[in-house]
Design an enzyme around this catalytic site. Structure first.
Site, mmCIF file in Angstrom:
data_model
loop_
_atom_site.group_PDB
_atom_site.id
_atom_site.type_symbol
_atom_site.label_atom_id
_atom_site.label_comp_id
_atom_site.label_asym_id
_atom_site.label_seq_id
_atom_site.Cartn_x
_atom_site.Cartn_y
_atom_site.Cartn_z
ATOM 1 N N GLY A 13 0.836 -1.214 0.000
ATOM 2 C CA GLY A 13 0.000 0.000 0.000
ATOM 3 C C GLY A 13 0.857 1.243 0.000
ATOM 4 O O GLY A 13 1.805 1.349 0.775
ATOM 5 N N THR A 142 5.187 2.403 5.776
ATOM 6 C CA THR A 142 3.842 1.920 6.026
ATOM 7 C C THR A 142 3.055 2.956 6.793
ATOM 8 O O THR A 142 3.531 3.508 7.778
ATOM 9 C CB THR A 142 3.787 0.595 6.802
ATOM 10 O OG1 THR A 142 2.429 0.347 7.165
ATOM 11 C CG2 THR A 142 4.604 0.619 8.082
ATOM 12 N N ASP A 144 0.637 2.255 8.443
ATOM 13 C CA ASP A 144 0.128 1.592 9.648
ATOM 14 C C ASP A 144 1.063 1.720 10.845
ATOM 15 O O ASP A 144 0.666 1.446 11.970
ATOM 16 C CB ASP A 144 -0.112 0.105 9.357
ATOM 17 C CG ASP A 144 -1.258 -0.119 8.394
ATOM 18 O OD1 ASP A 144 -2.240 0.644 8.469
ATOM 19 O OD2 ASP A 144 -1.180 -1.043 7.579
ATOM 20 N N GLY A 191 -6.281 0.470 9.314
ATOM 21 C CA GLY A 191 -5.434 -0.070 10.365
ATOM 22 C C GLY A 191 -5.935 -1.472 10.664
ATOM 23 O O GLY A 191 -6.871 -1.650 11.415
ATOM 24 N N ARG A 192 -5.332 -2.443 9.995
ATOM 25 C CA ARG A 192 -5.853 -3.793 10.034
ATOM 26 C C ARG A 192 -5.731 -4.427 11.425
ATOM 27 O O ARG A 192 -6.697 -4.916 11.980
ATOM 28 C CB ARG A 192 -5.088 -4.643 9.021
ATOM 29 C CG ARG A 192 -5.735 -5.942 8.640
ATOM 30 C CD ARG A 192 -4.809 -6.720 7.726
ATOM 31 N NE ARG A 192 -4.522 -5.978 6.502
ATOM 32 C CZ ARG A 192 -5.310 -5.983 5.431
ATOM 33 N NH1 ARG A 192 -6.440 -6.673 5.433
ATOM 34 N NH2 ARG A 192 -4.967 -5.292 4.360
ATOM 35 N N GLU A 249 -10.634 0.241 11.586
ATOM 36 C CA GLU A 249 -11.360 -0.782 10.827
ATOM 37 C C GLU A 249 -11.115 -2.183 11.385
ATOM 38 O O GLU A 249 -11.889 -3.098 11.127
ATOM 39 C CB GLU A 249 -10.919 -0.757 9.354
ATOM 40 C CG GLU A 249 -9.441 -1.080 9.169
ATOM 41 C CD GLU A 249 -8.995 -1.193 7.708
ATOM 42 O OE1 GLU A 249 -9.847 -1.282 6.804
ATOM 43 O OE2 GLU A 249 -7.777 -1.195 7.479
ATOM 44 N N TYR A 299 -8.661 5.216 1.422
ATOM 45 C CA TYR A 299 -7.421 5.638 0.755
ATOM 46 C C TYR A 299 -7.120 7.126 0.907
ATOM 47 O O TYR A 299 -5.972 7.542 0.718
ATOM 48 C CB TYR A 299 -7.481 5.309 -0.739
ATOM 49 C CG TYR A 299 -7.397 3.839 -1.073
ATOM 50 C CD1 TYR A 299 -7.028 2.891 -0.122
ATOM 51 C CD2 TYR A 299 -7.677 3.391 -2.357
ATOM 52 C CE1 TYR A 299 -6.957 1.544 -0.446
ATOM 53 C CE2 TYR A 299 -7.598 2.044 -2.687
ATOM 54 C CZ TYR A 299 -7.240 1.120 -1.731
ATOM 55 O OH TYR A 299 -7.159 -0.208 -2.060
ATOM 56 N N LEU A 300 -8.152 7.928 1.205
ATOM 57 C CA LEU A 300 -7.871 9.370 1.335
ATOM 58 C C LEU A 300 -6.774 9.599 2.363
ATOM 59 O O LEU A 300 -5.937 10.487 2.207
ATOM 60 C CB LEU A 300 -9.130 10.151 1.741
ATOM 61 C CG LEU A 300 -10.364 10.066 0.842
ATOM 62 C CD1 LEU A 300 -11.418 11.068 1.307
ATOM 63 C CD2 LEU A 300 -10.026 10.288 -0.623
#
Lengths: 422, 422
Positions: A13, A142, A144, A191-192, A249, A299-300
């Site tokens: 990403g 990343t 994240d 944020g997985r 998320e 994605y923003l």
């Protein structure tokens, strides 16, 4: 005789500052043209190496390379493509080395997250084994912020700034209108599995977290308890009149199930998430009856170069530059790291970590970064996060729109007669 | 002896620049302190007048009033509260006039959209009838840009800029990664019945709209045809590799049904929308199989003061200033309008329109602002929209976060012994 060429690839990403790392690599290599040849960028990341589709960055103007510093996305193309293990698919690794050899590539710079650190390390080992040694260096990236062995990862600071600014602004909207309109607002952030980006939303509130916005932050590190959450929302609306929430998320129920799953899985086998905000919104409306609204950053937040943090842009450039310097110093098999020397004033330097310490690892937020009730950030998190969103590194604008680099992407002539099926 | 006081109230959904209009009113009134008394702001808009809850803006520091120019939300509180017709609820109007009389208010400035222009007109008429004449002036505000009789509405330019910048950035994300990741991205924007904010997304593409991002714009003015839409998406992905879409929340099917309805209704009886992006995403995945992502801008787009347009901030301030000037010139019963003199270079001036021409009206995008295929903006729309997003009016930052005005909100002592039940 100039030195060997660099192969640079973007992976996974993208972020709003990954191209600043590319600029750091290209400009630094250029400054050492006595010892380094050209910088070839993989078109679509590692796919470009496998298919021998290389972009000659020396064909771009200096102004274009410099403009990469303020251009979001992955300018050369990035790929979500994980090489399998050496045992499963040795052919891919051998192909990479074949292409590197054909183009006199002596340096492999892989700009990505944990998966790419793993690839980087494997290529390095196999190259040695195949008698074509390559200096493999990993450049962290990343949004994240979940890479181990570095204080932070380029890409995170800007996503964090986007989150904090957005929730501060939306909270003013709620504060203006709650008596006759929306009582609860939810901002869903990416944020997985780690809550770093959600945590950044907490920066918008006052340092004691009381009575200020956002009122609630939901982290994947804290098991989601619907009852406790609803009580918290209700108390907040009753006390303040409204409630603003930043939700990752990746929050999960006690049994490990994501609060909302889109059902699809990406190529790494990760569940593709979405819909946390709408799930929470339905829950709040059904149980508490409060009118609510939600925004989904998606994605923003990882593309929002218009609100990038200066610290983040500087980090991103520096790790790219350092990769070249480490290569010139003969180093290989490491990731460039960012080391924090002090919070306030913020001081940092660059270091390194062995790829094995980075590959496939993941750094969750420490529990003491989260308040004891699990709904906010701690003072420790605040001290950590604040310098990372500092400074506004605005891009240039024409006619009201940011002007981002447009690359010529001149291809390097192929030297192999073979094709490679992905 | 100073003149009468001004009552200023914010109405309806807030914008990122409505407070600049407040600053225009307050600073201009202050500059005419020989003829105007104080500016009292309604706490929570018109509710403040009904409940005699008035904020004395003269108690705020000059710096705070000036900071309103860069502060989003409604600093004094805004309300979604529509007064019923005179026949249905004359009591409310009489109460307003009772409060105005008690506080020597000679000027009623209502800062809002079509509903508030209607209220403004009714108050003006009734005041005359009740023998307590009031100069009622309407200050335009709406991010939707759907107010008639003005070239544009303050609040729109900044929401438009947010949309255009966001889709430009997210499109670079897609362009970087589509070979191995997301093929379709949807940005859902607010806009109940008109497509002005969606149209602004089209500014991010090249002027001929071909092969550039965003690839598709969906307007409420064009009936949504799922089959034509899916063909368009599929062709775009086959040609460009990916497709980016700006979708208005208000798009409808042939039968007039919203593509997605949340089911709830707001106090004006409007259907509360949401979920267009997820509906489109499911449709695309089911029929075309493309991996997709979506973002929902929601309140972020009308609060995003960090990316406000200079034109918009200037308009917002000017219409506030003009309301005072019109009042001093003895005018009443009009809305301040923005008149366009030329597109390029952009030149504008202020005008006025009778409230009857504004009240409850709605200005849809002209059909010739939309391309013939219905999926993009025309050159005419581009010429209209471009100057409205021009310039970056950045707020000040401390520690990486925008610093917005914090008001003391000192209340005016009550003079009535009566309470009023809303």
């Amino acid at each position: 005789m100039p030195g060997q060429n660099i192969f640079y690839a973007q992976s996974g990403g993208v972020t709003s500052v990954i191209n600043a790392s590319a600029a750091g690599v290209i400009e630094t290599a250029c400054a050492h043209s006595d010892r380094i040849g050209r910088v070839y960028a993989g078109h679509d990341g590692i796919l470009g190496a496998l298919t021998e589709d290389l972009i000659d960055t020396s064909a771009e103007s200096d102004a274009t390379i410099s403009a990469l510093c303020h251009t979001p996305g992955g300018a050369f193309g990035s790929a979500r493509y994980k090489l399998r293990s050496l045992e499963e698919n040795r052919t891919e690794y051998e192909r990479l080395i074949e292409v590197f050899k054909a183009h006199d590539i002596g340096y492999f710079f892989y700009n990505g997250g944990g998966d790419s650190a793993d690839t980087c390390e494997k290529v390095s080992h196999l190259a040695d084994e195949m008698g074509y040694p390559i200096q493999a260096l990993h450049i962290p990236k990343t949004m994240d912020n979940d890479l181990p062995a570095t204080d932070c990862s380029p890409g995170f600071g800007s996503a964090a700034k986007y989150t904090a600014v957005s929730i501060r602004e939306a909270s003013l909207d709620l504060a203006s209108m709650y008596p006759t309109s929306t009582k609860v607002f939810i901002l869903e952030v990416m944020g997985r599995t780690t809550g770093w980006t959600a945590a950044a939303g907490g920066l918008a509130s006052a340092s004691d977290n009381t009575g200020t916005d956002p009122n609630i932050v939901l982290f994947p590190e804290v098991v989601f308890d619907p009852e406790r959450f609803l009580v918290q929302v209700d108390e907040c609306v009753k006390k303040c009149g409204y409630c603003t929430i930043v939700a990752s998320e990746g929050i999960r129920h006690t049994d490990g199930q994501f609060v909302s799953e889109a059902g699809a899985r990406d190529v790494f086998g990760h569940t593709q998430l979405g819909g946390v905000a709408s799930t929470l919104a339905r829950m709040i409306h059904a149980r508490l009856g409060y009118k609510n609204h939600y925004a989904i950053a998606d994605y923003l937040m990882r593309s929002a170069r218009h609100i990038a943090s200066t610290t983040d842009v500087e980090h991103a450039y520096a790790v790219g530059r350092a990769a070249v310097e480490y290569a010139l110093a003969g180093r290989s098999g490491v990731m460039v790291t960012i080391e924090r020397e002090s919070d306030d004033p913020y001081r940092w330097s660059l270091g390194s970590a062995p790829l094995a310490d980075v590959a496939n690892g993941e750094r969750a937020m420490p529990r003491d970064f989260i308040s004891s009730d699990g709904f906010h950030i701690s003072a420790k998190a605040r001290a950590y996060l604040t310098p990372l969103i500092a400074g506004e590194a605005y891009p240039p604008y024409i006619d009201g729109l940011p002007q981002y680099a447009q690359l010529a992407k001149k291809r390097v002539a192929r030297r192999l007669n073979t094709s490679f099926k992905l």
